[in-house]
Motif scaffolding. Structure first.
Motif, short mmCIF file in Angstrom:
data_model
loop_
_atom_site.label_atom_id
_atom_site.label_comp_id
_atom_site.label_asym_id
_atom_site.label_seq_id
_atom_site.Cartn_x
_atom_site.Cartn_y
_atom_site.Cartn_z
N ARG A 160 0.84 -1.20 0.00
CA ARG A 160 0.00 0.00 0.00
C ARG A 160 0.87 1.25 0.00
NH1 ARG A 160 -5.38 0.88 3.62
NH2 ARG A 160 -5.82 3.04 3.01
N ALA A 161 0.58 2.17 -0.92
CA ALA A 161 1.30 3.44 -0.99
C ALA A 161 0.32 4.58 -0.76
CB ALA A 161 1.97 3.61 -2.36
N PRO A 162 0.56 5.45 0.22
CA PRO A 162 -0.38 6.55 0.51
C PRO A 162 -0.29 7.64 -0.56
CG PRO A 162 1.55 6.73 1.90
CD PRO A 162 1.73 5.47 1.09
N ALA A 163 -1.17 7.58 -1.56
CA ALA A 163 -1.06 8.49 -2.70
C ALA A 163 -1.65 9.87 -2.41
CB ALA A 163 -1.76 7.88 -3.91
N TYR A 164 -2.74 9.91 -1.67
CA TYR A 164 -3.41 11.18 -1.39
C TYR A 164 -4.31 10.98 -0.18
CZ TYR A 164 -7.29 8.93 -3.88
OH TYR A 164 -8.28 8.05 -4.30
N ALA A 165 -4.90 12.06 0.29
CA ALA A 165 -5.78 11.99 1.46
C ALA A 165 -7.22 12.30 1.06
CB ALA A 165 -5.32 12.97 2.54
N THR A 166 -8.13 11.53 1.59
CA THR A 166 -9.55 11.81 1.45
C THR A 166 -10.06 12.24 2.82
OG1 THR A 166 -9.87 10.18 -0.32
CG2 THR A 166 -11.81 10.84 0.92
N CYS A 167 -10.62 13.44 2.91
CA CYS A 167 -11.05 13.95 4.20
C CYS A 167 -12.45 14.57 4.10
CB CYS A 167 -10.05 14.98 4.73
SG CYS A 167 -9.80 16.39 3.64
N TRP A 168 -13.06 14.74 5.24
CA TRP A 168 -14.39 15.34 5.31
C TRP A 168 -14.32 16.79 4.87
CZ3 TRP A 168 -16.95 17.60 10.21
CH2 TRP A 168 -18.32 17.84 9.98
N ALA A 169 -15.32 17.24 4.15
CA ALA A 169 -15.34 18.62 3.64
C ALA A 169 -15.70 19.65 4.71
CB ALA A 169 -16.31 18.73 2.46
N GLY A 170 -16.17 19.21 5.85
CA GLY A 170 -16.44 20.16 6.94
C GLY A 170 -17.91 20.27 7.31
N PRO A 171 -18.21 20.94 8.43
CA PRO A 171 -19.57 20.97 8.98
C PRO A 171 -20.59 21.68 8.10
CG PRO A 171 -18.14 22.46 10.19
CD PRO A 171 -17.25 21.66 9.31
N GLY A 172 -20.13 22.51 7.17
CA GLY A 172 -21.09 23.22 6.31
C GLY A 172 -21.37 22.54 5.00
N CYS A 173 -20.89 21.30 4.82
CA CYS A 173 -20.96 20.67 3.50
C CYS A 173 -22.38 20.38 3.04
CB CYS A 173 -20.11 19.41 3.47
SG CYS A 173 -20.69 18.08 4.54
N ALA A 174 -23.31 20.23 3.96
CA ALA A 174 -24.69 19.91 3.58
C ALA A 174 -25.56 21.14 3.42
CB ALA A 174 -25.31 18.97 4.62
N GLY A 175 -24.97 22.32 3.50
CA GLY A 175 -25.74 23.56 3.50
C GLY A 175 -26.65 23.73 2.31
N ALA A 176 -26.21 23.32 1.13
CA ALA A 176 -27.01 23.53 -0.07
C ALA A 176 -28.30 22.70 -0.06
CB ALA A 176 -26.19 23.17 -1.32
#
Length: 303
Positions: A190-206
């Motif tokens: 396994r090679a850590p190519a990039y990070a996937t992270c939460w977009a933040g508390p306002g992500c569902a605003g739309a």
């Protein structure tokens, strides 16, 4: 009742939300999906619930030194973001990572992700890529399909540039992929190519704003996006059940059976599932619609 042919169907006037990240190079999924939805006449509503971020180059450095790929028989990518991240991290010099030995080398990718595996990319991997390198695109564009296409490993090593999940539970897709490779006789690294992270508390605003317009559909392209949305709803004092009550006509679509299974495991029922995990334009161009008074039904996501 017989459905009209796909070429006569459009998404004109339909508001389609999608949780795909807007970040990430190599023709990021979010931008591509938005463009394809517009081509079908839809009004795209980006609601990114996760973000793709590059890692510090030092995380990939051990795999990018001259000769680093010599111990490997294959390089397996499970996402377009993984290919893009690996390409960005490759040294700018023309010295390939692996020498031009007689040993064959396989580079595998899913569906149209393989479009990024061009001559410039391959020539930076190893010498004489035209005769030594084989591009492998499985018929079934899923991680499981990739493992099947690679066949028996017989103790050979395969390098897997995959995401590191930050702030979210890691979906089972990558661990299951690596375990399946091991079961098939490969030594998966396994090679850590990039990070996937939460977009933040306002992500569902739309979707939860008081003046939000009703979406006709919401499209998920990964399990992490589903969890990100649920986390965003919770931060806003909402729940998935409350969102469904607010928008009872909203169709829930999943890109591929793996994403659908992940969504259901999180308690999100899926109405429509594409037949495979291909990220090709035809997947979105064949988004078919049907009016069933008065509700709009998204009845098929086909390859």
């Amino acid at each position: 009742m017989a459905q009209p042919p796909p070429e006569t169907l459009t998404l004109a006037g339909r508001r389609v939300a999608f949780t795909t990240p807007q970040t990430g190079g190599g023709g990021a999924y979010g931008g591509r999906l938005g463009a394809l939805l517009r081509q079908r006449g839809a009004s795209p509503l980006p609601v990114p619930t996760i973000a793709v971020q590059p890692h510090d180059p030092d995380r990939l450095r051990p795999f990018l030194l001259p000769g680093a790929l010599d111990p490997f028989a294959a390089l397996a990518f499970t996402s377009r973001s993984g290919i893009s991240a690996f390409a960005r991290a490759l040294p700018s010099s023309h010295h390939p990572l692996s020498d031009a030995s007689a040993l064959p080398f396989t580079v595998a990718a899913l569906g149209s992700d393989a479009d990024l595996l061009d001559g410039a990319f391959l020539s930076r991997l190893c010498g004489d890529p035209g005769t030594r390198v084989t591009i492998l695109v499985p018929d079934v564009a899923t991680p499981a399909g990739l493992v099947e296409a690679l066949g028996r490993g017989s103790g050979r090593r395969v390098l897997c540039p995959v995401p590191e999940v930050v702030g979210l539970r890691e979906p089972p897709v990558v661990p299951d992929f690596l375990a399946a490779l091991e079961a098939a006789g490969w030594v998966a690294v396994r090679a850590p190519a990039y990070a996937t992270c939460w977009a933040g508390p306002g992500c569902a605003g739309a979707l939860v704003a008081p003046d939000a317009a009703a979406p006709d559909a919401v499209v998920f392209t990964s399990t992490a996006e589903v969890e990100g949305l649920l986390k965003g709803l919770d931060a806003a004092g909402w729940s998935w059940a409350r969102l469904r009550r607010r928008w009872p006509g909203m169709v829930v679509a999943a890109h591929g059976p793996v994403t659908a299974a992940g969504a259901r495991s999180l308690g999100v029922e899926v109405d429509v599932v594409s037949a495979s995990h291909k990220m090709k334009g035809n997947w979105y161009k064949s988004l078919q619609t049907q009016c069933n008074s008065p509700n709009f039904i998204l009845h098929q996501l086909a390859t």
